[in-house]
Design an enzyme around this catalytic site. Structure first.
Site, PDB file in Angstrom:
ATOM      1  CG  MET F   1      21.738 -10.967 -13.724  1.00  0.00           C
ATOM      2  SD  MET F   1      20.181 -11.315 -12.890  1.00  0.00           S
ATOM      3  CE  MET F   1      19.419 -12.461 -14.050  1.00  0.00           C
ATOM      4  N   PRO F   2      23.786 -11.715 -17.701  1.00  0.00           N
ATOM      5  CG  PRO F   2      23.594 -12.120 -19.988  1.00  0.00           C
ATOM      6  CD  PRO F   2      23.268 -11.108 -18.946  1.00  0.00           C
ATOM      7  CG  PHE F   3      30.007 -13.812 -15.037  1.00  0.00           C
ATOM      8  CD1 PHE F   3      30.599 -12.647 -14.584  1.00  0.00           C
ATOM      9  CD2 PHE F   3      30.791 -14.944 -15.177  1.00  0.00           C
ATOM     10  CE1 PHE F   3      31.949 -12.620 -14.259  1.00  0.00           C
ATOM     11  CE2 PHE F   3      32.135 -14.920 -14.860  1.00  0.00           C
ATOM     12  CZ  PHE F   3      32.720 -13.752 -14.394  1.00  0.00           C
ATOM     13  CB  THR F  40      25.716  -7.991 -19.936  1.00  0.00           C
ATOM     14  OG1 THR F  40      24.399  -8.435 -20.278  1.00  0.00           O
ATOM     15  CG2 THR F  40      26.737  -8.949 -20.541  1.00  0.00           C
ATOM     16  CB  VAL F  41      29.422  -8.913 -15.456  1.00  0.00           C
ATOM     17  CG1 VAL F  41      30.881  -8.894 -15.004  1.00  0.00           C
ATOM     18  CG2 VAL F  41      28.574  -8.036 -14.550  1.00  0.00           C
TER      19      VAL F  41
END
Lengths: 67, 67, 67, 67, 67, 67
Positions: F1-3, F40-41
């Site tokens: 889920m990191p950006f 991850t975006v």
């Protein structure tokens, strides 16, 4: 209407210094670009030195090495 | 897949309010632009009023003056 | 006084859709948190699909694969 | 000279892990794009799970549901 | 080592004005906080008036109304 | 889920290089922090050298001087 985000390391910057920084940046945008100071927004983020990297290492680590 | 960053002053916003804000923004992007809610990311930053400036002064200072 | 940054892929979103999105987010912040709509700022960034990655690949590439 | 901002949930990431992440991203930008590591800046933001939403709900809420 | 991001509307700001803005902000951070100008980074984003909202409407729309 | 947001100067980086950068950062976050690559975006912003300042001057100006 400009929006300014300033990121600095968390190093005991005082409330008075932050107030001067906000005033200074707002004045600069009015003087140089004619921007309305009333709607200029400035947000200061103070970042832990463990979370700030430069040159591939944290600022904490660089300071330990005297860089 | 949209990414939304919301910055507000740190003023005791509750967990329930944040949850509603995240739900509302996600629904809005689905309704207006057809964006998939499952991959919509919303991050809320709560900023100290000493670190938020508008009109050339901090929000802390403005509140003291009753602005 | 909230500041909102919305990042979406550059996909032909119309001026009317952007206007509705700005209106909707501003209303949401007023309704849920009591924020003053007059000073709420919303900035929309439209990002090229070559520059947006998810799941380790660009959106351009994912679309070619039908993901 | 690249500037990288990494946002992750606040989950007990250690100082050592952050240092490795900063080193890894800096090396990647040097290897892939020839960027000078000395002036590459990486800032890591650790975000409370109440303030991070995905799929229209907070990460806190998703974890309670076992998602 | 500060990092500054300035967002303004895309309104024909000249290269010379941007250069002065970068110089001014960098000097301000050196004068007020003692920050090293050599490693101060300033990035200016020029945003289309259709993509910038304030008071719940786009800047484009506000200008048409003479606001 | 990191950006992850990566800002680089606009210098003819190819689509293939961007794809490798997105893949590399995503893998790094999975390897070092156990982050799920699927969510991850990574967003890459390419910034005009007139709009990027370091050391108090624009990158355009520095390059003209051979810095």
């Amino acid at each position: 209407m400009p929006f300014v985000n300033i990121k600095i390391t968390k190093d005991g910057v005082t409330t008075a210094q932050k107030a001067k920084l906000i005033e200074g940046v707002t004045t600069l945008l009015a003087d140089l670009l004619g921007k309305n100071p009333q709607s200029t927004v400035v947000i200061i983020d103070e970042v832990d030195t463990d979370n700030w990297g430069i040159g591939g290492e944290t600022v904490t680590s660089r300071r330990h090495k005297g860089k």
